[in-house]
Design an enzyme around this catalytic site. Sequence first.
Site, PDB file in Angstrom:
ATOM      1  N   LYS A  86      30.075  13.476  34.632  1.00 46.65           N
ATOM      2  CA  LYS A  86      29.540  13.019  35.914  1.00 46.65           C
ATOM      3  C   LYS A  86      28.030  12.825  35.797  1.00 46.65           C
ATOM      4  CE  LYS A  86      29.925  14.489  40.783  1.00 46.65           C
ATOM      5  NZ  LYS A  86      30.474  15.554  41.668  1.00 46.65           N
ATOM      6  N   SER A 161      33.701  13.988  44.978  1.00 45.77           N
ATOM      7  CA  SER A 161      32.684  13.060  44.506  1.00 45.77           C
ATOM      8  C   SER A 161      32.738  12.784  43.005  1.00 45.77           C
ATOM      9  CB  SER A 161      31.293  13.620  44.836  1.00 45.77           C
ATOM     10  OG  SER A 161      31.069  14.855  44.162  1.00 45.77           O
ATOM     11  N   SER A 185      35.023  18.464  45.400  1.00 41.01           N
ATOM     12  CA  SER A 185      34.704  17.291  44.576  1.00 41.01           C
ATOM     13  C   SER A 185      35.287  17.300  43.167  1.00 41.01           C
ATOM     14  CB  SER A 185      33.183  17.113  44.479  1.00 41.01           C
ATOM     15  OG  SER A 185      32.675  16.653  45.703  1.00 41.01           O
TER      16      SER A 185
END
Lengths: 475, 65
Positions: A86, A161, A185
């Site tokens: 990420k 996310s 997330s």
Amino acid sequence: MNVHKISTEPALLSLTSVAQAIAAKRVSSREVTQSCLDRITQWQLRLNAFMAIEAEAALAAADAADAALAKGNVSGGLHGVPLAHKDMYYDAGKVVTCGSKIRRDFVATVTSTALQRLKDAGTIRLGSLQMAEFAYGPTGHNSHYGPVHNPWAVDRITGGSSSGSGAAVAARLTFAALGSDTGGSIRMPAHFCGVTGLKTTYGRISRAGAMPLSQSLDTVGPLARSAEDCALLLGLMAGADPEDPTAIAGPVPDYRAAAREPIKGLTIGVPTAFYVDDLDPEVARILDETVAVLKREGVDIVQVELPDQRQLTAACQLVLAVEAAAFHKRWLIERPQDYGPQVLMRLQNGLAIPGVSYLEAMRWRGPALAAHLAAVAGVDAVIAPVAPVAAPTLAESDVGNSPDAEAVIQRLTRFTRSINYLGLPSLSIPAGFTRGGLPVGMQLIGRSFDEAMLLRIGAAFQRATDFHERMPKFA
Amino acid sequence: MTRPTAKEIKAIADVAGVPVSPDVAARIANSIGPAFEGFAPIAGTLPFDLEPATFLLVQAPRVAK
């Protein structure tokens, strides 16, 4: 040396298997890296999972890893394994966008502790993965870089996310990926994309060098193809860190050994309410089927009455909104036009919450955790859905800053936020598929710092099922 | 604890140094209202000798074990 070469596409191996194969010289790091890059080339236009692809640098690093191995120099347990993470983990000298316009050109000057520990184990950087802007969104939409598409159905969301992490692991573009979980997330992309995701206990893994969203709720964790792979990664990353005083000292358990233990005789609780209310019928069916598998494996299933989850969720919202607004206040003043509409809307929410309300929510955390631990005293873990539905379409979830936006967000995060408020670990495992072919995950919720129990149960479930081994086809 | 009105939110945001328009204040009031209502049974009921670090104390025994 004669070695038995692997016969499958290297990128399709599990993290554990590919690390062993490279170490045993059954496949080279270059072959593995090229295999991942080939799949990235194939899938990227369809998924938008990567923020940056660094093919040349990855292959050069793979060659260096192979040369070192030839000389007997092994850097660690993941020597020569290519990964992507990420795009919010600082990596010195690299652009780290945090999924935002504001940090489009931000070059990190430090490397996050979690990432450094994976580097120390020998991993190679493939690039960086897409994410919701500043990790503040549960769907996978991003108004600056476009949405990430679900590899099981590209008209549907990945969840967020950690949207790129979920999509890339599911499509076998990377063996695993770091995500972060402040309100769900890691678990939601794992659920929507059919991979395994571990939200760690608050304090289990250092957050130093990871973009902050809410300092009281942020946790670092992996998304991978199995609980066994999550155990491998957690063991490498967990432990104290002088750069993050909230990272707990003390010995790190042998998570890989825990993941091999049987589960016969354990007790798992199914909530009597909230997590079983208003479920999509397919999610309800898969919950029942998951419980049936666990029973067959010798687990005792009991009902548990948990404290009021709505109050916990509300407290989480108050804490998250205020802490996120505080982190972003300078940019809210100087660059409000550079936020996407929904993120700006949600950050503004935090401005309106009085300090006393925030501190009341923070003060209640201790008693709330104590009440939860008392409620689950008789069980080894709790099982519950990650979300009440499988992946919605991109169109129906693209609510921007409309009046409906908060309701959509609340519905998706209904079963995840209370766990962040309590700081508990939770492992999302692929548990089945809808009749339309969409993956559905279930979360195993444990006691503070008892990730070992969750990995033990998750790995046993995965030995008894094959949901985690199924992968989307490039049609 | 009652949910703040749009007028109150506008005043709070002004004090915070990030002014918002009346429309935005109304939208914020609508967005955060459910959180205030959900937490209302707890607000104003906590004992005096309780601070946020209690959370870490509740977590800690598990680590020691």
